[in-house]
Scaffold this motif. Structure first.
Motif, PDB file in Angstrom:
ATOM      1  N   TYR A  53     -23.146   4.208  -0.319  1.00  0.00           N
ATOM      2  CA  TYR A  53     -23.801   5.506  -0.418  1.00  0.00           C
ATOM      3  C   TYR A  53     -24.091   5.998   0.999  1.00  0.00           C
ATOM      4  N   ARG A  54     -23.704   7.226   1.262  1.00  0.00           N
ATOM      5  CA  ARG A  54     -23.841   7.768   2.619  1.00  0.00           C
ATOM      6  C   ARG A  54     -24.846   8.916   2.617  1.00  0.00           C
ATOM      7  N   TYR A  55     -25.800   8.855   3.558  1.00  0.00           N
ATOM      8  CA  TYR A  55     -26.848   9.860   3.656  1.00  0.00           C
ATOM      9  C   TYR A  55     -26.997  10.283   5.118  1.00  0.00           C
ATOM     10  N   ARG A  56     -27.478  11.485   5.280  1.00  0.00           N
ATOM     11  CA  ARG A  56     -27.818  11.953   6.615  1.00  0.00           C
ATOM     12  C   ARG A  56     -29.310  11.750   6.848  1.00  0.00           C
ATOM     13  N   PHE A  57     -29.660  11.412   8.084  1.00  0.00           N
ATOM     14  CA  PHE A  57     -31.072  11.283   8.425  1.00  0.00           C
ATOM     15  C   PHE A  57     -31.321  11.941   9.776  1.00  0.00           C
ATOM     16  N   TYR A  58     -32.587  12.248  10.003  1.00  0.00           N
ATOM     17  CA  TYR A  58     -33.001  12.983  11.203  1.00  0.00           C
ATOM     18  C   TYR A  58     -33.980  12.111  11.983  1.00  0.00           C
ATOM     19  N   PRO A  59     -33.538  11.475  13.056  1.00  0.00           N
ATOM     20  CA  PRO A  59     -34.426  10.575  13.805  1.00  0.00           C
ATOM     21  C   PRO A  59     -35.421  11.331  14.667  1.00  0.00           C
ATOM     22  N   THR A  60     -36.536  10.696  14.926  1.00  0.00           N
ATOM     23  CA  THR A  60     -37.526  11.213  15.855  1.00  0.00           C
ATOM     24  C   THR A  60     -37.030  10.989  17.287  1.00  0.00           C
ATOM     25  N   PRO A  61     -37.660  11.610  18.290  1.00  0.00           N
ATOM     26  CA  PRO A  61     -37.225  11.366  19.681  1.00  0.00           C
ATOM     27  C   PRO A  61     -37.250   9.894  20.071  1.00  0.00           C
ATOM     28  N   SER A  62     -38.272   9.151  19.647  1.00  0.00           N
ATOM     29  CA  SER A  62     -38.319   7.724  19.977  1.00  0.00           C
ATOM     30  C   SER A  62     -37.212   6.953  19.256  1.00  0.00           C
ATOM     31  N   GLN A  63     -36.937   7.300  18.004  1.00  0.00           N
ATOM     32  CA  GLN A  63     -35.843   6.649  17.288  1.00  0.00           C
ATOM     33  C   GLN A  63     -34.495   6.998  17.904  1.00  0.00           C
ATOM     34  N   THR A  64     -34.334   8.235  18.341  1.00  0.00           N
ATOM     35  CA  THR A  64     -33.085   8.626  19.004  1.00  0.00           C
ATOM     36  C   THR A  64     -32.864   7.812  20.267  1.00  0.00           C
ATOM     37  N   GLU A  65     -33.915   7.615  21.049  1.00  0.00           N
ATOM     38  CA  GLU A  65     -33.800   6.814  22.268  1.00  0.00           C
ATOM     39  C   GLU A  65     -33.441   5.371  21.955  1.00  0.00           C
ATOM     40  N   GLN A  66     -34.090   4.805  20.930  1.00  0.00           N
ATOM     41  CA  GLN A  66     -33.798   3.425  20.581  1.00  0.00           C
ATOM     42  C   GLN A  66     -32.389   3.282  20.007  1.00  0.00           C
ATOM     43  N   LEU A  67     -31.934   4.230  19.202  1.00  0.00           N
ATOM     44  CA  LEU A  67     -30.570   4.179  18.670  1.00  0.00           C
ATOM     45  C   LEU A  67     -29.545   4.353  19.779  1.00  0.00           C
ATOM     46  N   GLU A  68     -29.869   5.161  20.772  1.00  0.00           N
ATOM     47  CA  GLU A  68     -28.960   5.309  21.916  1.00  0.00           C
ATOM     48  C   GLU A  68     -28.783   3.974  22.625  1.00  0.00           C
ATOM     49  N   LYS A  69     -29.881   3.236  22.813  1.00  0.00           N
ATOM     50  CA  LYS A  69     -29.775   1.911  23.420  1.00  0.00           C
ATOM     51  C   LYS A  69     -28.976   0.960  22.522  1.00  0.00           C
ATOM     52  N   TYR A 216     -26.598  12.160  12.616  1.00  0.00           N
ATOM     53  CA  TYR A 216     -26.820  10.749  12.307  1.00  0.00           C
ATOM     54  C   TYR A 216     -26.665  10.528  10.799  1.00  0.00           C
ATOM     55  N   PHE A 217     -25.989   9.437  10.459  1.00  0.00           N
ATOM     56  CA  PHE A 217     -25.758   9.074   9.066  1.00  0.00           C
ATOM     57  C   PHE A 217     -26.054   7.585   8.884  1.00  0.00           C
ATOM     58  N   VAL A 218     -26.479   7.237   7.691  1.00  0.00           N
ATOM     59  CA  VAL A 218     -26.680   5.849   7.323  1.00  0.00           C
ATOM     60  C   VAL A 218     -25.876   5.581   6.056  1.00  0.00           C
ATOM     61  N   ALA A 219     -25.017   4.566   6.106  1.00  0.00           N
ATOM     62  CA  ALA A 219     -24.221   4.143   4.960  1.00  0.00           C
ATOM     63  C   ALA A 219     -24.862   2.887   4.375  1.00  0.00           C
ATOM     64  N   VAL A 220     -25.222   2.946   3.108  1.00  0.00           N
ATOM     65  CA  VAL A 220     -25.941   1.871   2.428  1.00  0.00           C
ATOM     66  C   VAL A 220     -24.975   1.159   1.496  1.00  0.00           C
ATOM     67  N   LEU A 221     -24.789  -0.138   1.718  1.00  0.00           N
ATOM     68  CA  LEU A 221     -23.930  -0.953   0.859  1.00  0.00           C
ATOM     69  C   LEU A 221     -24.780  -1.563  -0.246  1.00  0.00           C
ATOM     70  N   MET A 222     -24.400  -1.276  -1.493  1.00  0.00           N
ATOM     71  CA  MET A 222     -25.137  -1.756  -2.656  1.00  0.00           C
ATOM     72  C   MET A 222     -24.218  -2.584  -3.548  1.00  0.00           C
ATOM     73  N   GLU A 223     -24.825  -3.462  -4.306  1.00  0.00           N
ATOM     74  CA  GLU A 223     -24.131  -4.215  -5.349  1.00  0.00           C
ATOM     75  C   GLU A 223     -24.691  -3.772  -6.695  1.00  0.00           C
ATOM     76  N   GLU A 224     -23.819  -3.266  -7.539  1.00  0.00           N
ATOM     77  CA  GLU A 224     -24.273  -2.736  -8.822  1.00  0.00           C
ATOM     78  C   GLU A 224     -23.209  -2.984  -9.890  1.00  0.00           C
ATOM     79  N   ARG A 225     -23.625  -2.876 -11.100  1.00  0.00           N
ATOM     80  CA  ARG A 225     -22.718  -2.998 -12.242  1.00  0.00           C
ATOM     81  C   ARG A 225     -22.271  -1.599 -12.654  1.00  0.00           C
ATOM     82  N   ILE A 226     -21.012  -1.303 -12.434  1.00  0.00           N
ATOM     83  CA  ILE A 226     -20.452   0.022 -12.685  1.00  0.00           C
ATOM     84  C   ILE A 226     -19.805   0.020 -14.064  1.00  0.00           C
ATOM     85  N   GLN A 227     -20.262   0.891 -14.924  1.00  0.00           N
ATOM     86  CA  GLN A 227     -19.703   0.988 -16.263  1.00  0.00           C
ATOM     87  C   GLN A 227     -18.463   1.885 -16.238  1.00  0.00           C
ATOM     88  N   PRO A 228     -17.321   1.415 -16.755  1.00  0.00           N
ATOM     89  CA  PRO A 228     -16.118   2.257 -16.756  1.00  0.00           C
ATOM     90  C   PRO A 228     -16.242   3.422 -17.719  1.00  0.00           C
TER      91      PRO A 228
END
Length: 365
Positions: A53-69, A216-228
């Motif tokens: 599952y892929r989502y967009r997120f909006y980091p704060t200035p401190s999070q942006t600095e830490q993600l840059e590192k 910025y995007f975050v991709a979340v890997l999940m394990e689920e039971r998918i019904q056909p």
């Protein structure tokens, strides 16, 4: 026996000494009495499938600095691990694997010259080395080319967080959504939950990326039971339905019943604006802030074009073809035209490239 250009192979005892003295890889300090075993991948739960599952997120200035590192550290560790493994084989004929690279990473984090690596989670840096090990595995299986160095502003900025590298707290009022806090950060990410995750399940892995447009995007890997989906049958019979697809240039998709899906003509719509922005980019001085601003405007326009293509394929085409009121359509039969001998210049070539990009296939010999 080795040649003048290639040193001879070394013994097991000499390999350990070379790794310790020449390459700076420390010996194993844990479990000396236990033989080394290959790292096994995490097994899925029975009856489950993995979905991203892929989502967009909006980091704060401190999070942006830490993600840059974090992005810079992951890129540096990947390149340094590549140089370590390549140099060990070229100069000493010693093979360095994932475990040795992780021990070398411990030394890099403890060294004063590269102490800035301690500002980034060690599990994220180990995942960068694991990606490098996977690249070498694909190369040895002859399914990919030799791994290449990652370059700033050229390679995609990404970082992978395993379960020990983030905290997940599900919202009881909105199941499937919650708070995601990355390692070395104290504030949860401001995620736009466009659709919920499977309720009651914890994410297996997170991949944080930043595209050329600065999103910025975050991709979340999940394990689920998918019904056909239930199968759909021909009216009055027991044969499953099928749909034929013809991928073309005049119409994006033509179905076997004559239904046509028009081509969005995105390059015709945005071509003039894209050309104007690119001319402005070439007039800017290299290394200037104005050139960087022009590059960001072009990147945002390309991102908009990509989003339109992706949304059209996902919403208007894939769901429309696969799902019907009666259930699953059944097999999808595709007819793809060869574009190898079509013109490579002019208006026709632009239509060919636009159609190839839209269909998600690549043109080649």
């Amino acid at each position: 026996m080795g040649t003048a250009d290639q040193p001879p192979r070394v013994t097991v005892g000499d390999a350990g000494r070379i790794k310790r003295e020449a390459l700076g890889i420390a010996d194993r300090k844990k479990h000396h009495g236990r033989a080394a075993t290959a790292v096994k991948s995490r097994a899925k739960e029975p009856g489950t499938q993995q979905r991203v599952y892929r989502y967009r997120f909006y980091p704060t200035p401190s999070q942006t600095e830490q993600l840059e590192k974090t992005f810079g550290a992951c890129r540096w560790v990947y390149n340094e691990g590549l140089a370590l493994r390549a140099g060990a084989w070229e100069r000493h004929r010693v093979s360095v694997g994932f475990a040795e690279s992780c021990r070398a990473l411990t030394g890099w984090r403890q060294a004063s010259e590269t102490s800035w690596l301690r500002e980034v989670s060690s599990t994220v840096l180990q995942q960068s080395l694991r990606h490098l090990d996977g690249a070498f595995t694909r190369f040895f299986k002859q399914s990919a080319k030799y791994p290449q160095r990652k370059r700033k502003h050229r390679s995609r900025d990404s970082a992978t967080y395993v379960r020990t590298g983030f905290r997940w707290s599900e919202d009881p009022e909105r199941p499937g959504t919650g708070l995601v806090t990355l390692a070395k950060q104290t504030v949860p990410l401001d995620v736009r939950w466009s659709r919920p995750l499977p309720a009651g399940a914890a994410p297996v892995k997170l991949s944080v990326t930043r595209d050329r447009a600065g999103r910025y995007f975050v991709a979340v890997l999940m394990e689920e039971r998918i019904q056909p989906l239930p199968a759909a049958f021909v009216p009055g019979g027991h044969e499953p339905t099928a749909v034929g697809i013809d991928l073309g240039l005049a119409a994006l998709v033509t179905l076997d019943d004559g239904t046509k899906l028009d081509h969005p003509r995105l390059m015709k719509k945005y071509g003039e604006e894209l050309a104007r922005l690119q001319r402005g980019l070439h007039r800017k001085e290299k290394g200037s802030k104005n050139r960087e601003k022009a590059r960001e405007r072009i990147a945002r326009l390309y991102a908009q074009i990509s989003d339109v293509r992706r949304d059209m394929l996902a919403a208007a085409l894939q769901v429309r073809l696969v799902r019907t009121d009666a259930g699953d359509r059944g097999p999808l039969l595709s007819v793809d035209a060869s574009v190898f001998r079509l013109p490579s210049e002019g208006a026709v070539a632009r239509c060919v490239r636009a159609g190839v990009d839209m269909h998600g296939v690549r043109c080649g010999a």
